[in-house]
Design an enzyme around this catalytic site. Structure first.
Site, PDB file in Angstrom:
ATOM      1  CB  CYS A 131      -0.928   0.013   1.205  1.00  0.00           C
ATOM      2  SG  CYS A 131      -1.970   1.479   1.216  1.00  0.00           S
ATOM      3  CB  CYS A 134      -0.854   2.680   3.868  1.00  0.00           C
ATOM      4  SG  CYS A 134      -2.269   2.037   3.033  1.00  0.00           S
ATOM      5  CG  ASP A 135       2.967   1.113   4.178  1.00  0.00           C
ATOM      6  OD1 ASP A 135       2.500   1.389   5.291  1.00  0.00           O
ATOM      7  OD2 ASP A 135       2.701   0.061   3.573  1.00  0.00           O
TER       8      ASP A 135
END
Ligand code: NAP
Length: 305
Positions: A131, A134-135
């Site tokens: 992701c 997200c990261d």
């Protein structure tokens, strides 16, 4: 005995719950994580009426809306098993409890694909993630590679480029399939390098990711030094539970539904990314539409039976 059992806490599941609640159906909605894949959208940008909203914010609002109804019961749990019973269906949850309902709406979404190359499993969580949006924040000032050519990869590259020093967008074809909006966003960033017509053969490192090996040299070298690898090569429909009831699938492996979002099993409906609906166009808008139709169909089914 609930009127409707909804499995999945994403956009499709929560929309189905909102509609079911307003049809005055007693509704049970269950899943492992609130928000589903919608949580991974850093910027949504195409939810009508909301120019500026993030996936997590939107999903929080969906949850708040769905759980505001007295006739909606929400539970965080893993559904281990779905069985047909004499009067409907029974879910067995991972805490050992079981829940009965007259109809089921499957809205479990999809599971991120893996590349299946050496080093991927070894460095998973040590630089390899699934992701980018997200990261990316954890790679401030570092070099990263995003793999894939669809919306997830290109959006991920655009978000990563805001914090990373350098972003390689590695795609196996010459053409990206992502929405032109995201392609333009990425092209506007001077720290993104397009590595096209290349496949990742191996993820390299020593304790953590140090680079990727390509199938063909790029600018004279067949390895790229990176600190992080975001694998964004799509997702497969999560049909394990619908398979247990013997629901038919289409030739691509998606839960087969008709225009009423009805599956091949009477009383069982599907909505969202796991279905064959909406021309396989997995969006917040289509998932919400499918959730609404599935709840309407469950309501009609209950009236008829
Ligand atoms: P996708 O559209 O299926 O794209 C997957 C990409 O990964 C494709 O470019 C594909 O290459 C590549 N790929 C697949 N398997 C590969 C492999 N083994 N090795 C190397 N490359 C591989 O998946 P997605 O980008 O996750 O999007 C899924 C759905 O979510 C889509 O409907 C998308 O529109 C939606 N989505 C929308 C947004 C948005 O609107 N902001 C954001 C994220 C996702 P080929 O091109 O060669 O097939």
């Amino acid at each position: 005995m609930f009127d409707v059992l909804i499995i999945g806490l994403g956009c499709a599941g929560y929309t189905a719950a909102i509609y079911a609640a307003r049809y005055k159906l007693s509704t049970f909605i269950v899943g492992m994580e609130d928000g589903g894949l919608g949580l991974t959208a850093a910027e949504v940008g195409n939810w009508p009426g909301d120019i500026d909203v993030t996936g997590p914010d939107l999903m929080e609002r969906f949850k708040k809306h769905a759980t505001s109804f007295e006739n909606v019961t929400h539970k965080l749990a893993r559904v281990e098993k779905v069985d047909k019973t004499a009067s409907g269906f029974r879910l067995t949850l991972d805490d050992g409890s079981s829940i009965d309902g007259k109809t089921v709406i499957f809205a479990m979404g999809s599971k991120k694909r893996h590349l299946g190359v050496p080093g991927e499993r070894e460095f998973s969580g040590k630089g390899v993630t699934y992701c980018a949006t997200c990261d990316a924040f954890f790679y401030r000032g570092k070099d990263v590679a995003v793999i894939g050519g669809g919306d997830s990869a290109v959006e991920g590259a655009a978000i990563a480029a805001q914090v990373a020093r350098k972003v390689y967008l590695v795609h196996r074809r010459a053409q990206l399939r992502a929405e032109p909006y995201w392609v333009d966003r990425v092209k506007a960033r001077s720290n993104v390098t397009f590595v096209l017509e290349r496949q990742v053969k191996e993820i390299l490192g020593d304790g953590k990711v140090a680079g990727i090996k390509l199938d063909k040299p790029f600018e004279g070298a067949d390895t790229l030094k990176v600190d992080g690898v975001f694998i964004e090569i799509g997702a497969d429909p999560a049909t394990e539970l619908s398979d247990q009831l013997g629901c038919k699938k289409d030739d691509r492996g998606y839960l087969l539904v008709d225009e009423a979002m009805a599956t091949s099993v009477p009383g069982v409906f599907g909505a969202g990314d796991l279905t064959s609906g909406s021309n396989h166009f997995a969006q917040f808008t289509t998932a919400a539409g499918e959730g609404a139709v599935a709840a309407n169909s469950a309501f009609s089914h209950l009236q008829e039976h």
